[in-house]
Design a protein around this motif. Structure first.
Motif, PDB file in Angstrom:
ATOM      1  N   TYR A 164       0.876  -1.168   0.000  1.00  0.00           N
ATOM      2  CA  TYR A 164       0.000   0.000   0.000  1.00  0.00           C
ATOM      3  C   TYR A 164       0.914   1.219   0.000  1.00  0.00           C
ATOM      4  O   TYR A 164       1.643   1.465   0.963  1.00  0.00           O
ATOM      5  N   MET A 165       0.912   1.962  -1.092  1.00  0.00           N
ATOM      6  CA  MET A 165       1.742   3.152  -1.249  1.00  0.00           C
ATOM      7  C   MET A 165       0.899   4.250  -1.880  1.00  0.00           C
ATOM      8  O   MET A 165       0.030   3.962  -2.702  1.00  0.00           O
ATOM      9  N   THR A 166       1.186   5.475  -1.507  1.00  0.00           N
ATOM     10  CA  THR A 166       0.544   6.620  -2.143  1.00  0.00           C
ATOM     11  C   THR A 166       1.608   7.611  -2.566  1.00  0.00           C
ATOM     12  O   THR A 166       2.704   7.642  -2.013  1.00  0.00           O
ATOM     13  N   LEU A 167       1.283   8.401  -3.545  1.00  0.00           N
ATOM     14  CA  LEU A 167       2.127   9.497  -3.995  1.00  0.00           C
ATOM     15  C   LEU A 167       1.215  10.696  -4.179  1.00  0.00           C
ATOM     16  O   LEU A 167       0.226  10.617  -4.917  1.00  0.00           O
ATOM     17  N   ALA A 168       1.519  11.777  -3.490  1.00  0.00           N
ATOM     18  CA  ALA A 168       0.712  12.999  -3.561  1.00  0.00           C
ATOM     19  C   ALA A 168      -0.754  12.724  -3.223  1.00  0.00           C
ATOM     20  O   ALA A 168      -1.655  13.284  -3.843  1.00  0.00           O
ATOM     21  N   GLY A 169      -0.973  11.810  -2.273  1.00  0.00           N
ATOM     22  CA  GLY A 169      -2.330  11.514  -1.837  1.00  0.00           C
ATOM     23  C   GLY A 169      -3.101  10.552  -2.718  1.00  0.00           C
ATOM     24  O   GLY A 169      -4.241  10.224  -2.434  1.00  0.00           O
ATOM     25  N   SER A 170      -2.481  10.069  -3.780  1.00  0.00           N
ATOM     26  CA  SER A 170      -3.137   9.157  -4.709  1.00  0.00           C
ATOM     27  C   SER A 170      -2.546   7.757  -4.581  1.00  0.00           C
ATOM     28  O   SER A 170      -1.333   7.601  -4.414  1.00  0.00           O
ATOM     29  N   ASP A 171      -3.390   6.744  -4.715  1.00  0.00           N
ATOM     30  CA  ASP A 171      -2.883   5.379  -4.693  1.00  0.00           C
ATOM     31  C   ASP A 171      -2.719   4.812  -6.112  1.00  0.00           C
ATOM     32  O   ASP A 171      -2.695   3.602  -6.311  1.00  0.00           O
ATOM     33  N   ALA A 172      -2.556   5.697  -7.080  1.00  0.00           N
ATOM     34  CA  ALA A 172      -2.259   5.277  -8.448  1.00  0.00           C
ATOM     35  C   ALA A 172      -0.928   4.515  -8.451  1.00  0.00           C
ATOM     36  O   ALA A 172      -0.119   4.669  -7.531  1.00  0.00           O
TER      37      ALA A 172
END
Length: 90
Positions: free
Chosen positions: A48-56
């Motif tokens: 489970y990772m996010t970048l800039a609040g997105s889990d794209a």
């Protein structure tokens, strides 16, 4: 011995992991004196990772080496890893 660790929220099957490891082996040669022969890799997928609040889909690569290289060599490795991993992991 250089080490490249990859963390991604994309799930990879065994074949895809092997392809990623092979690419890392080729890319480490962008640093003078480094080769796949001594490269250790670690691939953690399905996190489970996010970048800039997105889990794209995203990926984090960490490179550790003994010794040093020029800033230009580090930049070339970073650029190439980002391109190759982006292509492979969408």
């Amino acid at each position: 011995m250089p080490f490249i660790g990859i963390k991604t929220n994309v799930s990879l099957d065994g074949d895809k992991k092997a392809q990623v490891a092979k690419i890392l082996g080729k890319e480490i040669a962008l640093l003078p004196g480094k080769s796949e022969r001594w490269l250790m890799t670690g691939i953690e997928d399905g996190l489970y990772m996010t970048l800039a609040g997105s889990d794209a889909p995203c990926v984090m690569a960490s490179v550790s080496i003994f010794g040093s290289a020029s800033p230009a060599a580090y930049e070339a490795l970073t650029d190439s890893l980002c391109d190759k991993l982006g292509e492979m992991l969408d």
